[in-house]
Design a protein around this motif. Structure first.
Motif, PDB file in Angstrom:
ATOM      1  N   GLY A 143       0.790  -1.229   0.000  1.00 36.46           N
ATOM      2  CA  GLY A 143       0.000   0.000   0.000  1.00 36.46           C
ATOM      3  C   GLY A 143       0.821   1.276   0.000  1.00 36.46           C
ATOM      4  N   ILE A 144       2.115   1.179  -0.330  1.00 36.74           N
ATOM      5  CA  ILE A 144       2.997   2.348  -0.294  1.00 36.74           C
ATOM      6  C   ILE A 144       3.006   3.078  -1.630  1.00 36.74           C
ATOM      7  CG2 ILE A 144       5.407   3.089   0.049  1.00 36.74           C
ATOM      8  CD1 ILE A 144       5.645   0.584   1.936  1.00 36.74           C
ATOM      9  N   VAL A 145       2.897   2.314  -2.713  1.00 38.68           N
ATOM     10  CA  VAL A 145       2.898   2.867  -4.070  1.00 38.68           C
ATOM     11  C   VAL A 145       1.598   2.447  -4.747  1.00 38.68           C
ATOM     12  CG1 VAL A 145       4.052   2.762  -6.330  1.00 38.68           C
ATOM     13  CG2 VAL A 145       5.420   2.894  -4.256  1.00 38.68           C
ATOM     14  N   PRO A 146       0.912   3.341  -5.475  1.00 42.46           N
ATOM     15  CA  PRO A 146      -0.343   2.951  -6.131  1.00 42.46           C
ATOM     16  C   PRO A 146      -0.123   1.965  -7.276  1.00 42.46           C
ATOM     17  CG  PRO A 146       0.291   5.180  -6.775  1.00 42.46           C
ATOM     18  CD  PRO A 146       1.235   4.769  -5.687  1.00 42.46           C
ATOM     19  N   TRP A 147      -1.125   1.117  -7.508  1.00 38.70           N
ATOM     20  CA  TRP A 147      -0.992   0.074  -8.531  1.00 38.70           C
ATOM     21  C   TRP A 147      -0.866   0.644  -9.940  1.00 38.70           C
ATOM     22  CZ3 TRP A 147       0.594  -4.654  -8.203  1.00 38.70           C
ATOM     23  CH2 TRP A 147       0.439  -5.357  -6.999  1.00 38.70           C
ATOM     24  N   TRP A 148      -1.493   1.812 -10.220  1.00 42.79           N
ATOM     25  CA  TRP A 148      -1.400   2.368 -11.570  1.00 42.79           C
ATOM     26  C   TRP A 148       0.049   2.673 -11.934  1.00 42.79           C
ATOM     27  CZ3 TRP A 148       1.000   6.947 -12.335  1.00 42.79           C
ATOM     28  CH2 TRP A 148       1.050   7.872 -11.292  1.00 42.79           C
ATOM     29  N   PHE A 149       0.825   3.093 -10.925  1.00 45.46           N
ATOM     30  CA  PHE A 149       2.244   3.397 -11.137  1.00 45.46           C
ATOM     31  C   PHE A 149       3.001   2.122 -11.529  1.00 45.46           C
ATOM     32  CE2 PHE A 149       6.607   4.223 -10.006  1.00 45.46           C
ATOM     33  CZ  PHE A 149       6.803   5.564 -10.295  1.00 45.46           C
ATOM     34  N   LEU A 172       9.801   4.646   0.769  1.00 44.61           N
ATOM     35  CA  LEU A 172       9.677   3.707   1.887  1.00 44.61           C
ATOM     36  C   LEU A 172      10.074   4.380   3.204  1.00 44.61           C
ATOM     37  CD1 LEU A 172       8.947   0.863   2.687  1.00 44.61           C
ATOM     38  CD2 LEU A 172      11.219   0.101   1.984  1.00 44.61           C
ATOM     39  N   LEU A 173      11.089   5.237   3.153  1.00 41.58           N
ATOM     40  CA  LEU A 173      11.488   5.987   4.342  1.00 41.58           C
ATOM     41  C   LEU A 173      10.413   7.000   4.748  1.00 41.58           C
ATOM     42  CD1 LEU A 173      15.292   6.777   3.824  1.00 41.58           C
ATOM     43  CD2 LEU A 173      14.275   5.619   5.799  1.00 41.58           C
ATOM     44  N   GLY A 174       9.538   7.336   3.806  1.00 41.41           N
ATOM     45  CA  GLY A 174       8.475   8.288   4.093  1.00 41.41           C
ATOM     46  C   GLY A 174       7.261   7.703   4.774  1.00 41.41           C
ATOM     47  N   THR A 175       7.349   6.442   5.217  1.00 45.31           N
ATOM     48  CA  THR A 175       6.192   5.778   5.831  1.00 45.31           C
ATOM     49  C   THR A 175       6.120   5.975   7.342  1.00 45.31           C
ATOM     50  OG1 THR A 175       7.466   3.699   5.963  1.00 45.31           O
ATOM     51  CG2 THR A 175       6.054   4.007   4.029  1.00 45.31           C
ATOM     52  N   TRP A 176       7.141   6.617   7.937  1.00 40.91           N
ATOM     53  CA  TRP A 176       7.099   6.865   9.380  1.00 40.91           C
ATOM     54  C   TRP A 176       6.293   8.133   9.668  1.00 40.91           C
ATOM     55  CZ3 TRP A 176      11.104   4.174   7.292  1.00 40.91           C
ATOM     56  CH2 TRP A 176      11.518   3.024   7.977  1.00 40.91           C
ATOM     57  N   SER A 225      10.339  12.177   8.007  1.00 45.36           N
ATOM     58  CA  SER A 225       9.894  11.082   7.150  1.00 45.36           C
ATOM     59  C   SER A 225       9.028  11.603   6.008  1.00 45.36           C
ATOM     60  CB  SER A 225       9.118  10.057   7.987  1.00 45.36           C
ATOM     61  OG  SER A 225       8.634   9.015   7.175  1.00 45.36           O
ATOM     62  N   ARG A 226       8.126  12.526   6.312  1.00 45.81           N
ATOM     63  CA  ARG A 226       7.243  13.077   5.274  1.00 45.81           C
ATOM     64  C   ARG A 226       8.034  13.872   4.236  1.00 45.81           C
ATOM     65  NH1 ARG A 226       3.705  13.540   9.773  1.00 45.81           N
ATOM     66  NH2 ARG A 226       4.325  15.696  10.205  1.00 45.81           N
ATOM     67  N   ILE A 243      11.257  13.383   3.417  1.00 47.56           N
ATOM     68  CA  ILE A 243      11.995  12.407   2.600  1.00 47.56           C
ATOM     69  C   ILE A 243      11.046  11.699   1.629  1.00 47.56           C
ATOM     70  CG2 ILE A 243      13.253  10.207   2.677  1.00 47.56           C
ATOM     71  CD1 ILE A 243      14.581  11.207   5.247  1.00 47.56           C
ATOM     72  N   GLY A 244       9.838  11.365   2.105  1.00 50.87           N
ATOM     73  CA  GLY A 244       8.855  10.718   1.244  1.00 50.87           C
ATOM     74  C   GLY A 244       8.465  11.598   0.064  1.00 50.87           C
ATOM     75  N   ALA A 245       8.315  12.900   0.320  1.00 52.40           N
ATOM     76  CA  ALA A 245       7.983  13.836  -0.768  1.00 52.40           C
ATOM     77  C   ALA A 245       9.117  13.899  -1.787  1.00 52.40           C
ATOM     78  CB  ALA A 245       7.711  15.223  -0.194  1.00 52.40           C
ATOM     79  N   CYS A 246      10.356  13.906  -1.298  1.00 49.01           N
ATOM     80  CA  CYS A 246      11.520  13.879  -2.212  1.00 49.01           C
ATOM     81  C   CYS A 246      11.518  12.585  -3.034  1.00 49.01           C
ATOM     82  CB  CYS A 246      12.820  13.993  -1.418  1.00 49.01           C
ATOM     83  SG  CYS A 246      13.058  15.584  -0.621  1.00 49.01           S
ATOM     84  N   GLY A 247      11.174  11.480  -2.361  1.00 49.06           N
ATOM     85  CA  GLY A 247      11.106  10.192  -3.057  1.00 49.06           C
ATOM     86  C   GLY A 247      10.094  10.206  -4.182  1.00 49.06           C
ATOM     87  N   TRP A 248       8.929  10.825  -3.938  1.00 49.72           N
ATOM     88  CA  TRP A 248       7.917  10.905  -4.984  1.00 49.72           C
ATOM     89  C   TRP A 248       8.369  11.802  -6.132  1.00 49.72           C
ATOM     90  CZ3 TRP A 248       4.476   7.891  -6.626  1.00 49.72           C
ATOM     91  CH2 TRP A 248       3.854   6.990  -5.766  1.00 49.72           C
ATOM     92  N   GLY A 249       9.182  12.813  -5.810  1.00 51.21           N
ATOM     93  CA  GLY A 249       9.760  13.632  -6.871  1.00 51.21           C
ATOM     94  C   GLY A 249      10.629  12.790  -7.794  1.00 51.21           C
ATOM     95  N   PHE A 250      11.464  11.930  -7.187  1.00 45.31           N
ATOM     96  CA  PHE A 250      12.299  11.017  -7.963  1.00 45.31           C
ATOM     97  C   PHE A 250      11.443  10.055  -8.791  1.00 45.31           C
ATOM     98  CE2 PHE A 250      15.909  12.152  -5.216  1.00 45.31           C
ATOM     99  CZ  PHE A 250      16.946  12.123  -6.135  1.00 45.31           C
ATOM    100  N   LEU A 251      10.395   9.493  -8.170  1.00 47.71           N
ATOM    101  CA  LEU A 251       9.574   8.496  -8.855  1.00 47.71           C
ATOM    102  C   LEU A 251       8.814   9.090 -10.031  1.00 47.71           C
ATOM    103  CD1 LEU A 251       8.056   6.221  -6.050  1.00 47.71           C
ATOM    104  CD2 LEU A 251      10.093   5.857  -7.448  1.00 47.71           C
TER     105      LEU A 251
END
Length: 199
Positions: free
Chosen positions: A91-97, A144-148, A153-154, A156-164
């Motif tokens: 449930g961390i990444v949406p299935w459409w992705f 994944l680090l953005g799940t805390w 954590s939030r 880092i998670g936002a940065c991760g979504w930028g990368f994705l």
């Protein structure tokens, strides 16, 4: 004429690729069953670092091999399929992705018979494709680090979504470039005719 890599198995790059391969089921267990997100992040970070290191070592210490030429990209592909699917299951990444990534890879695999009909096994890897893979493999552990439940954590998670998001765009664009190359190959190279053995 390009020299074939040596036919050897016991090299440092091959050992790193083998460890990365063995860590795939460990990553699945940690994230899906043990819910040990911290250790799962550690595996992804080790995988990314060792993927860079094995290529560097192979070039610097002249430890390239036929096995390495096959094993390293195969492990990369397994990670590119396994990691997003497992993150979607959690449930961390949406299935459409994930489905977008898998459809792109499926279409790419479907072109292999056409390439082989022209006597080729693969097209040159583009810098866009390499950058896309780097962005995705950097983004997944950050998300994944953005799940805390903490501010750091939030962020880092936002940065991760930028990368994705950037990585997904580049991944799709690299497929367009690949398709253009494919059309040029089909137009310019004749089909390979195989000699029939009449005994």
């Amino acid at each position: 004429m390009e020299q074939e890599p040596p036919d050897r198995v016991l090299t440092v790059p091959n050992a790193l690729s083998a460890v990365r391969l063995l860590l795939i089921p460990v990553f699945i267990y940690l994230l899906v069953f043990a819910h040990a997100n911290g250790w799962a992040v550690a595996i992804l970070m080790f995988s990314g670092a060792s993927d860079w290191a094995d290529g560097k070592i192979a070039r610097t210490l002249n430890q390239s091999s036929r096995l390495g030429v096959l094993l390293d990209p195969a492990v990369d592909r397994l990670y590119m399929v396994t990691v997003p699917v497992v993150l979607a299951l959690s449930g961390i990444v949406p299935w459409w992705f994930v489905i977008t990534l898998l459809v792109r890879d499926g279409l790419l695999a479907a072109t292999l018979p056409l390439l082989r009909s022209r006597g080729l096994t693969a097209l040159p890897v583009t810098y866009v494709g390499k950058a896309a893979t780097f962005a995705l493999m950097s983004g997944f552990p950050l998300v994944l680090l953005g799940t805390w439940n903490a501010l750091w954590s939030r962020v880092i998670g936002a940065c991760g979504w930028g990368f994705l998001i950037w990585g997904l765009y580049a991944y799709l664009w690299s497929f367009v470039l690949y398709a253009v190359q494919m059309v040029m190959v089909l137009r310019q190279l004749p089909k390979v005719t195989r000699a029939v053995d009449h005994g």
